[in-house]
Design an enzyme around this catalytic site. Structure first.
Site, PDB file in Angstrom:
ATOM      1  N   LYS A 196       0.840  -1.207   0.000  1.00 49.94           N
ATOM      2  CA  LYS A 196       0.000   0.000   0.000  1.00 49.94           C
ATOM      3  C   LYS A 196       0.875   1.256   0.000  1.00 49.94           C
ATOM      4  O   LYS A 196       0.658   2.195  -0.771  1.00 49.94           O
ATOM      5  CB  LYS A 196      -0.903  -0.009   1.234  1.00 49.94           C
ATOM      6  CG  LYS A 196      -1.659   1.275   1.476  1.00 49.94           C
ATOM      7  CD  LYS A 196      -2.686   1.496   0.406  1.00 49.94           C
ATOM      8  CE  LYS A 196      -3.269   2.888   0.464  1.00 49.94           C
ATOM      9  NZ  LYS A 196      -4.283   3.094  -0.556  1.00 49.94           N
ATOM     10  N   CYS A 250      -3.851  10.859   1.056  1.00 49.72           N
ATOM     11  CA  CYS A 250      -3.179   9.567   0.844  1.00 49.72           C
ATOM     12  C   CYS A 250      -1.761   9.772   0.332  1.00 49.72           C
ATOM     13  O   CYS A 250      -0.795   9.465   1.010  1.00 49.72           O
ATOM     14  CB  CYS A 250      -3.963   8.741  -0.171  1.00 49.72           C
ATOM     15  SG  CYS A 250      -5.701   8.660   0.216  1.00 49.72           S
TER      16      CYS A 250
HETATM   17  N1  SAJ Z   1      -1.511  14.742  -9.272  1.00 50.02           N
HETATM   18  C1  SAJ Z   1      -0.623  15.488 -10.044  1.00 50.02           C
HETATM   19  N2  SAJ Z   1      -0.253  15.018 -11.267  1.00 50.02           N
HETATM   20  C2  SAJ Z   1      -0.723  13.826 -11.750  1.00 50.02           C
HETATM   21  C3  SAJ Z   1      -1.602  13.044 -10.962  1.00 50.02           C
HETATM   22  C4  SAJ Z   1      -1.994  13.546  -9.715  1.00 50.02           C
HETATM   23  O1  SAJ Z   1      -0.169  16.581  -9.646  1.00 50.02           O
HETATM   24  O2  SAJ Z   1      -0.346  13.469 -12.875  1.00 50.02           O
HETATM   25  C5  SAJ Z   1      -1.919  15.256  -7.940  1.00 50.02           C
HETATM   26  C6  SAJ Z   1      -3.417  15.525  -7.801  1.00 50.02           C
HETATM   27  O3  SAJ Z   1      -3.779  16.780  -8.304  1.00 50.02           O
HETATM   28  C7  SAJ Z   1      -3.601  15.411  -6.294  1.00 50.02           C
HETATM   29  C8  SAJ Z   1      -2.576  14.331  -5.897  1.00 50.02           C
HETATM   30  O4  SAJ Z   1      -1.666  14.248  -6.974  1.00 50.02           O
HETATM   31  O5  SAJ Z   1      -3.264  16.624  -5.651  1.00 50.02           O
HETATM   32  C9  SAJ Z   1      -3.174  12.972  -5.609  1.00 50.02           C
HETATM   33  O6  SAJ Z   1      -4.189  12.651  -6.549  1.00 50.02           O
HETATM   34  P1  SAJ Z   1      -4.364  11.192  -7.205  1.00 50.02           P
HETATM   35  O7  SAJ Z   1      -5.497  11.237  -8.146  1.00 50.02           O
HETATM   36  O8  SAJ Z   1      -3.068  10.746  -7.747  1.00 50.02           O
HETATM   37  O9  SAJ Z   1      -4.646  10.225  -5.974  1.00 50.02           O
HETATM   38  P2  SAJ Z   1      -5.692  10.189  -4.729  1.00 50.02           P
HETATM   39  O10 SAJ Z   1      -4.975  10.770  -3.548  1.00 50.02           O
HETATM   40  O11 SAJ Z   1      -7.033  10.716  -5.044  1.00 50.02           O
HETATM   41  O12 SAJ Z   1      -5.840   8.589  -4.536  1.00 50.02           O
HETATM   42  C10 SAJ Z   1      -4.669   7.794  -4.357  1.00 50.02           C
HETATM   43  C11 SAJ Z   1      -4.721   6.602  -5.336  1.00 50.02           C
HETATM   44  N3  SAJ Z   1      -3.420   5.927  -5.362  1.00 50.02           N
HETATM   45  C12 SAJ Z   1      -2.748   5.711  -6.527  1.00 50.02           C
HETATM   46  O13 SAJ Z   1      -3.166   6.067  -7.612  1.00 50.02           O
HETATM   47  C13 SAJ Z   1      -1.460   4.941  -6.399  1.00 50.02           C
HETATM   48  C14 SAJ Z   1      -5.815   5.633  -4.914  1.00 50.02           C
HETATM   49  O14 SAJ Z   1      -5.804   4.455  -5.726  1.00 50.02           O
HETATM   50  C15 SAJ Z   1      -5.628   5.212  -3.439  1.00 50.02           C
HETATM   51  O15 SAJ Z   1      -6.631   4.326  -3.001  1.00 50.02           O
HETATM   52  C16 SAJ Z   1      -5.709   6.488  -2.607  1.00 50.02           C
HETATM   53  O16 SAJ Z   1      -4.622   7.345  -3.005  1.00 50.02           O
HETATM   54  C17 SAJ Z   1      -5.594   6.087  -1.135  1.00 50.02           C
HETATM   55  O17 SAJ Z   1      -6.645   6.072  -0.466  1.00 50.02           O
HETATM   56  O18 SAJ Z   1      -4.503   5.717  -0.675  1.00 50.02           O
END
Ligand code: SAJ
Length: 400
Positions: A196, A250
């Site tokens: 995780k 997360c």
């Molecule tokens: N972000 C960027 N650039 C990108 C992708 C995301 O700057 O290319 C930023 C987003 O704007 C945001 C942050 O990253 O601020 C996180 O967003 P996210 O969509 O990557 O993830 P979360 O936090 O909504 O959900 C994550 C997911 N983990 C992964 O993709 C490895 C989800 O599957 C998990 O279940 C969740 O964390 C969790 O609960 O741990």
């Protein structure tokens, strides 16, 4: 145990399979809301499912647990001083269950936890109830769902399941197979815990790479969006998108569970966290400088539109949001007429919100902090100072 973003959807999905579920939360407002068939979080399709399973009598919310066959811990694991993981919620939930555990029960932790937590909770259980040793099953099975798409992902994503022994793993796999159609991968508890943390740290590191590139490109006068698109044409390159920093509860949190336990071995993970935090400060500094420049050149206070407050595109969740941090910092440091925009919420406790079209129209300086889909319809206007931190006008400009 814990009816939050993971616990409530999980309870509802399991209840939807005809299994009787008791959803436990220490917050009486949440318990009352769920028992009315309503929800306290924003998540597509969850409201309808909770209403149905509560009406059918299959989901009941309680303030304290009562005897069951399977117990699932879905409480938060925030961090405390020095980015040290705080497992007190997991431990408290475990302690509440210890008196009611009985032979044959299955005890599962889903909360993101530092490596070794499941073993520690088992030791705690067996210390207080030694007669249960080898008589109950204990496993770790992390959630992996993406906010905004939770119900689909809860059922369709593969899961990693690690027991404290093989029979515990088998029992947990049997349980999850009742409502998960994704593959169930067996391992041990420690590997599942680390898996995780690895998933979220991996995404953090990859985003940090994109964010670092964006700052290099800004200095070099290169359009980072075009650069990434071109680099990604290579068959083995897949760079993510830069933004105004990494938020949410997360990805901006979990990597610290690795760095605090393994500081000497986690240099890259720790550096990635710093870069992603630095990116938000960098964005705030860019806006502050643009305001200063405007004042000096035009001899008047500019109208500044701050576009987006959510932690990522197209959601209403502002927790641990880089955009919110940037807005707060800029407004504290620079005098200007600010227009705050967040199209996914109707009102905010502190800020008066303006519609995105009106703000864009009126502003002299526009800073795009979140890539909400609506913003992409706006016409690119060369007469404004545009600070595009998340690629709204990818084709037109640099983040100057
Ligand atoms: N972000 C960027 N650039 C990108 C992708 C995301 O700057 O290319 C930023 C987003 O704007 C945001 C942050 O990253 O601020 C996180 O967003 P996210 O969509 O990557 O993830 P979360 O936090 O909504 O959900 C994550 C997911 N983990 C992964 O993709 C490895 C989800 O599957 C998990 O279940 C969740 O964390 C969790 O609960 O741990």
């Amino acid at each position: 145990m814990g009816l939050g973003y993971i616990g409530l959807p999980t309870a509802a999905v399991i209840a939807g399979q005809g299994i009787e579920v008791k959803g436990v939360d220490i917050n009486s407002t949440i318990v009352n809301t769920v028992n009315r068939g309503e929800i306290h979080i924003v998540e597509p399709k969850l409201g309808g499912l909770v209403r149905d399973v509560v009406a059918a009598g299959r989901l009941k919310a309680l303030l304290e647990p009562s005897e069951s066959n399977v117990y699932i811990i879905t409480v938060p694991t925030p961090f405390k001083e020095g980015h040290k993981p705080d497992v007190s919620y997991v431990e408290n939930a475990t302690r509440t269950l210890i008196p009611i555990l009985k032979k044959g029960d299955l005890f599962i932790i889903e909360s993101t936890s530092p490596v070794g937590t499941t073993d520690k909770m088992s030791e705690l259980i067996f210390k207080l109830r030694p007669e249960l040793k080898d008589k109950i099953y204990i496993a770790y099975c992390p959630e992996r769902v993406l906010p905004g798409n939770i119900l689909y992902e809860l059922i369709h994503n593969d899961r990693v399941i690690g027991g404290i022994d093989e029979v515990s793993t088998e029992m947990a796999v049997k349980f999850y197979s009742r409502f998960v159609v994704g593959k169930l991968h067996k391992t041990d508890a420690k590997t599942a815990e680390m898996c995780k943390l690895t998933e979220n740290a991996s995404r953090d590191v990859q985003i940090a790479f994109a964010n670092e590139l964006s700052m290099i490109c800004d200095r070099a006068g290169i359009n980072v969006w075009e650069l990434i698109e071109l680099a990604n044409k290579h068959p083995r390159v897949n760079i993510l998108q830069p933004g105004s920093g990494v938020g949410g509860h997360c990805i901006a949190v979990d990597p610290y569970f690795i760095t605090s336990d393994f500081p000497d071995e986690s240099k890259l993970i720790s550096q990635a966290r710093e870069i992603n935090n630095l990116k938000s400060q960098w964005c705030a500094d860019k806006i502050i400088k643009a305001i200063h420049r405007y004042k000096t050149t035009n001899d008047k206070i500019p109208v500044v539109a701050l576009m987006g407050l959510a932690f990522k595109p197209n959601i209403d969740d502002l927790r641990e949001s880089p955009a919110k941090y940037i807005a707060g910092r800029v407004m504290n440091m620079s005098e200007a007429d600010y227009l705050i925009v967040e199209p996914n919420i109707s009102e905010h406790q502190i800020y008066k919100l303006t519609s995105y079209r009106e703000a864009y129209e009126k502003a002299d300086i526009v800073a795009f902090l979140v890539a909400h889909t609506q913003f992409k319809d706006l016409p690119y206007n060369r007469n404004k100072v545009i600070l595009d931190f998340c690629g709204i006008f990818k084709k037109y400009m640099l983040t100057k």
